[in-house]
Design an enzyme around this catalytic site. Structure first.
Site, short mmCIF file in Angstrom:
data_model
loop_
_atom_site.label_atom_id
_atom_site.label_comp_id
_atom_site.label_asym_id
_atom_site.label_seq_id
_atom_site.Cartn_x
_atom_site.Cartn_y
_atom_site.Cartn_z
N CYS A 137 0.87 -1.72 -0.12
CA CYS A 137 0.44 -0.01 0.24
C CYS A 137 0.80 0.76 -0.11
O CYS A 137 1.80 1.88 0.52
CB CYS A 137 -1.07 0.06 1.36
SG CYS A 137 -2.05 -2.02 1.01
N ARG A 172 5.23 0.58 -6.26
CA ARG A 172 4.67 -0.68 -4.56
C ARG A 172 4.04 -1.69 -4.86
O ARG A 172 4.34 -2.00 -4.29
CB ARG A 172 4.47 0.41 -3.62
CG ARG A 172 6.21 1.55 -3.10
CD ARG A 172 4.26 2.71 -1.91
NE ARG A 172 4.83 1.70 -0.99
CZ ARG A 172 5.53 2.25 0.15
NH1 ARG A 172 6.41 2.72 0.65
NH2 ARG A 172 4.62 1.28 1.51
N TRP A 205 -2.82 -2.79 -2.13
CA TRP A 205 -2.20 -3.89 -2.35
C TRP A 205 -3.10 -5.11 -0.89
O TRP A 205 -2.74 -5.04 -0.32
CB TRP A 205 -0.95 -4.43 -2.09
CG TRP A 205 -0.52 -5.15 -2.31
CD1 TRP A 205 -0.05 -5.79 -3.79
CD2 TRP A 205 0.06 -7.06 -1.53
NE1 TRP A 205 0.16 -7.22 -3.88
CE2 TRP A 205 0.70 -7.48 -2.46
CE3 TRP A 205 -0.20 -6.58 -0.13
CZ2 TRP A 205 0.66 -8.95 -1.84
CZ3 TRP A 205 0.22 -8.47 0.05
CH2 TRP A 205 0.93 -9.08 -0.77
N ASN A 250 -1.95 1.82 5.64
CA ASN A 250 -0.33 0.31 5.99
C ASN A 250 -0.93 -0.22 6.52
O ASN A 250 -0.24 0.51 8.15
CB ASN A 250 0.29 1.63 5.06
CG ASN A 250 0.60 2.21 3.89
OD1 ASN A 250 -0.85 2.11 3.51
ND2 ASN A 250 1.52 2.36 3.50
N GLY A 251 -0.46 -1.10 6.47
CA GLY A 251 0.07 -2.04 7.86
C GLY A 251 -1.28 -3.11 8.07
O GLY A 251 -1.77 -3.50 7.40
N GLU A 291 19.73 -16.36 -7.59
CA GLU A 291 18.88 -15.11 -8.07
C GLU A 291 18.51 -15.03 -9.87
O GLU A 291 17.32 -14.65 -9.84
CB GLU A 291 20.12 -13.89 -7.75
CG GLU A 291 20.05 -12.42 -8.04
CD GLU A 291 18.22 -12.41 -7.57
OE1 GLU A 291 18.11 -12.69 -6.33
OE2 GLU A 291 17.59 -10.86 -8.19
N LYS A 330 14.40 -13.82 -10.92
CA LYS A 330 14.11 -13.47 -11.46
C LYS A 330 13.14 -13.69 -12.76
O LYS A 330 11.98 -13.00 -12.42
CB LYS A 330 15.58 -12.17 -11.81
CG LYS A 330 15.55 -11.38 -12.21
CD LYS A 330 16.01 -10.49 -11.23
CE LYS A 330 15.08 -10.33 -9.47
NZ LYS A 330 15.28 -9.77 -9.01
N GLU A 381 9.25 -14.12 -12.10
CA GLU A 381 8.70 -12.95 -10.89
C GLU A 381 7.85 -12.36 -11.95
O GLU A 381 6.75 -11.64 -12.00
CB GLU A 381 9.44 -12.18 -9.92
CG GLU A 381 10.71 -11.65 -9.93
CD GLU A 381 11.47 -10.56 -9.49
OE1 GLU A 381 10.30 -10.48 -8.15
OE2 GLU A 381 12.59 -10.56 -8.78
N HIS A 423 19.03 -36.76 -7.63
CA HIS A 423 18.67 -37.51 -6.34
C HIS A 423 16.86 -36.90 -6.24
O HIS A 423 16.51 -37.58 -5.40
CB HIS A 423 19.54 -36.80 -5.34
CG HIS A 423 20.41 -37.01 -4.43
ND1 HIS A 423 21.11 -37.88 -4.88
CD2 HIS A 423 21.86 -36.52 -5.64
CE1 HIS A 423 22.90 -38.19 -4.70
NE2 HIS A 423 22.55 -36.77 -4.81
N LYS A 481 6.58 -3.72 -4.44
CA LYS A 481 8.66 -3.68 -3.81
C LYS A 481 8.69 -3.44 -2.61
O LYS A 481 9.69 -4.09 -2.41
CB LYS A 481 8.36 -2.19 -5.16
CG LYS A 481 9.74 -1.69 -5.00
CD LYS A 481 10.07 -2.45 -5.73
CE LYS A 481 12.26 -1.75 -6.04
NZ LYS A 481 13.35 -2.96 -6.41
#
Ligand code: M6R
Length: 606
Positions: A2, A27, A76, A100-101, A479, A483, A486, A502, A601
């Protein structure tokens, strides 16, 4: 996640709020809304909808432009689905609020204060608005304090009271709020990106204080009613460094910026060829007095920690652990005063990392953080901070933040090796010289990006994909794989290539492309055997290989040659190449590269 904006002043409030919400889009969000004071009445108009800020703009056009006071939000979803009703702001009685939160005890509050009848959404945030309205008798600050005393969880509340015109109130726990007053008026936001257009001076609203923001002044009081002077800080980001600069996506721009970003990270931290943290005020005793190191971080930042772990083990021969910040507190970590905790975060606001730092400090550890955003919550919570100086990173997929975090780790490891008597001055200088070559080596990879674009075509149609490598190559691929998944939504797994036999090799078919990294001289022959094992089961293999190791393999696999560096540094060119691979797959698929679905973000909820 948010985003919050608040503005009171002379400019057209609707435009200021909508423009700022656009700056906060990076964000990650699913709905947006604004509230503005009405011109002639003690009322507030709310416009909100599920969807993008551009959708909000459309439905706000009926609103008259005017100077004045307003608040805005990008949501969000956490509690309640994506709908117009669940979008913020929430108006209950004389209170209009954005949040927010997460309010953890919202159900108990509904029950205990019989708020059900006041609610029109499924959100925890509207409960805070209803409770605030319940306590409000014309005294905003008292009502806010009373409300906060009942809330459990993390929150930044930004509120307008319809009978207190021209004033925006805010209070918070954990979730950040920054504010400023400039000649255009008073402004607050959940992060600096939205304030940069107005001024380079800002302050962070301290936790459990109440901010009263007017067009020409701020008043900050603690919960005992004592007035507190805001501590102003300066943003040193250039305003235009947060634009796209002609690139179609921020991700591409930020990948291309890496050589410069690395220079900014290291230039003032190398003196006489030696690593030097005097500008950061980090004493050598931090590096010499510790017995073990614990790195805490999430996502890409944690992957930077994994590379650091390999360097610490091979060069410093020290005990080191890399912990996912979200698991840290629940894993009975071995932390005490002999532990140097290094927290890594681009945003400096990731709540799991922030809470982990607080926990580690309670256990007596000293905490150094490696952060990009100046003055952020983790930076403020840490004993020492090294800023990466990557500049604003807007794309959700982290790129330049990662490689600048790595650059800081090379400096730390070199400094530690020298101060602990492991490296001589000459060895330290030679290590640093290699780090200083990084920008030019990255440039070479960037120049050959067309070849990576061609490689991207190989994986474009894949549903599943494996990335394989050993040792440092495995860390690099973790990494690279994050990338790719996402931004391209391809299911990708990075696997230590020796582990493949295995179990997961059962999944390899002609429909499962494999990306391999071969950058470590001593591991090359074993890595090649593993690559041949998947190739002989039909997998189409693309290999990112150190140039000097590529001879003789040209006809066998699709290769991208990475310019040679010392083995420890090969992660730098390899990372740039894998970032480009992910970028091209996503953009060729026509996705919104900078705003992948479901992602934010800045992750400010646990
Ligand atoms: O701001 P931080 O570095 O603390 O963020 C940590 C992760 O959320 C972040 O790296 C995330 O994994 C990125 N989307 C990866 O590209």
């Amino acid at each position: 996640m948010c985003g919050i904006i608040g503005y009171t002043g002379n400019e057209d409030v609707r435009e200021v709020l909508l423009d700022a919400l656009e700056l906060l889009e990076y964000r990650g969000y699913d709905s947006a809304g604004i509230a503005m004071e009405e011109e002639d009445a003690q009322e507030t108009t709310v416009c909100k909808c599920a969807g993008r800020v551009r959708d909000l703009r459309q439905i706000c056009t009926a609103e008259k432009s005017r100077r004045g006071c307003g608040i805005g939000h990008t949501r969000w979803a956490t509690h309640g689905g994506v709908s117009d009703a669940n979008a913020h702001p929430h108006r209950v009685g004389r209170v209009t609020l954005v949040h927010n939160g997460i309010i953890e005890n919202y159900r108990e509050l509904i029950r205990d204060y019989e708020l059900e009848g006041a609610l029109h959404s499924e959100t925890d945030s509207e409960v805070a608005a209803a409770l605030l309205d319940r306590f409000y008798d014309g005294e905003p600050v008292e009502a806010l304090k009373q409300t906060v005393s009942k809330l459990k969880g993390t929150f930044a509340l930004v509120v307008m009271f319809s009978d207190h015109r021209g004033v925006i109130y805010s209070t918070r726990n954990v979730s950040p709020i920054v504010a400023t007053v400039s000649k255009q008026g008073g402004m607050l936001a959940s992060d600096l990106t939205a304030l940069c257009r107005f001024t380079s001076r800002y302050f962070v609203v301290p936790e459990y204080h109440v901010l009263e923001l007017r067009e020409d002044s701020v008043k900050l009081t603690d919960f005992d009613g004592k007035t507190v002077e805001p501590e102003y800080l300066k943003v040193d980001w250039e305003l235009n460094s947060s634009g796209k600069n002609g690139y179609p996506f921020y991700m591409e721009k930020e990948i291309m910026e890496q050589p410069e970003a690395i220079i900014r990270t290291i230039e003032n931290r190398v003196k006489g060829g030696m690593p030097d943290f005097s500008m950061d005020g980090v004493p050598d005793s931090l590096f010499t007095d510790c017995e073990r190191i614990c790195i805490i971080a999430c996502g890409t930042a944690m992957h930077a920690g994994l590379v650091a772990q390999a360097l610490v083990k091979s060069i410093l021969h020290m005990h080191i652990e890399v912990e996912m910040a979200s698991e840290f507190m629940y894993s009975d970590p071995v932390i005490d005063s002999g532990t140097l905790v290094i927290a890594v975060s681009q945003s400096g606001e990731t709540i799991d990392t922030l809470e982990a730092v607080k926990y580690a400090k309670r256990r007596g550890a000293r905490c150094l953080s490696v952060i990009n955003v100046k003055g952020s919550s983790i930076a403020r919570e840490s004993d020492y901070v090294i800023y990466t100086n990557a500049g604003p990173e807007i794309a959700v997929a982290s790129t330049k933040a990662y490689t600048t975090q790595l650059a800081v780790f090379y400096l730390i490891v070199a400094r530690m090796a020298h101060s602990r008597g492991i490296f001589s001055a000459e060895e330290t200088q030679s290590f640093i010289r290699e780090l200083q070559r990084t920008p030019e080596v990255m440039e070479k990879v960037l120049k050959n990006r067309r070849d990576i674009h061609l490689m991207a075509k190989k994986v474009l149609g894949a549903k599943d994909l494996f990335m394989i490598g050993r040792g440092l190559d495995h860390s690099i691929l973790l990494e690279g794989s994050l990338k790719l998944k996402e931004v391209s939504y391809i299911h990708s797994e990075a696997y230590a290539s020796g582990e493949l036999k295995h179990g997961p090799i059962a999944l390899i078919t002609a429909d499962t492309p494999v990306v391999a990294a071969v950058t470590q001289d001593k591991l090359m022959s074993k890595e090649l055997s593993n690559i041949r094992e998947v190739a002989s089961r039909g997998a189409d293999v693309a290999v990112f290989i150190k140039e000097s190791l590529a001879k003789g393999l040209e006809g066998e696999f699709a290769l991208f040659a990475l310019p040679d560096m010392r083995n420890e540094f090969m992660v730098m060119p390899a990372s740039v190449a894998l970032q480009l691979l992910a970028y091209y797959v996503s953009s060729d698929k026509g996705f919104d590269v900078d705003k992948p679905r479901n992602l934010a973000k800045v992750v400010t909820v646990e």
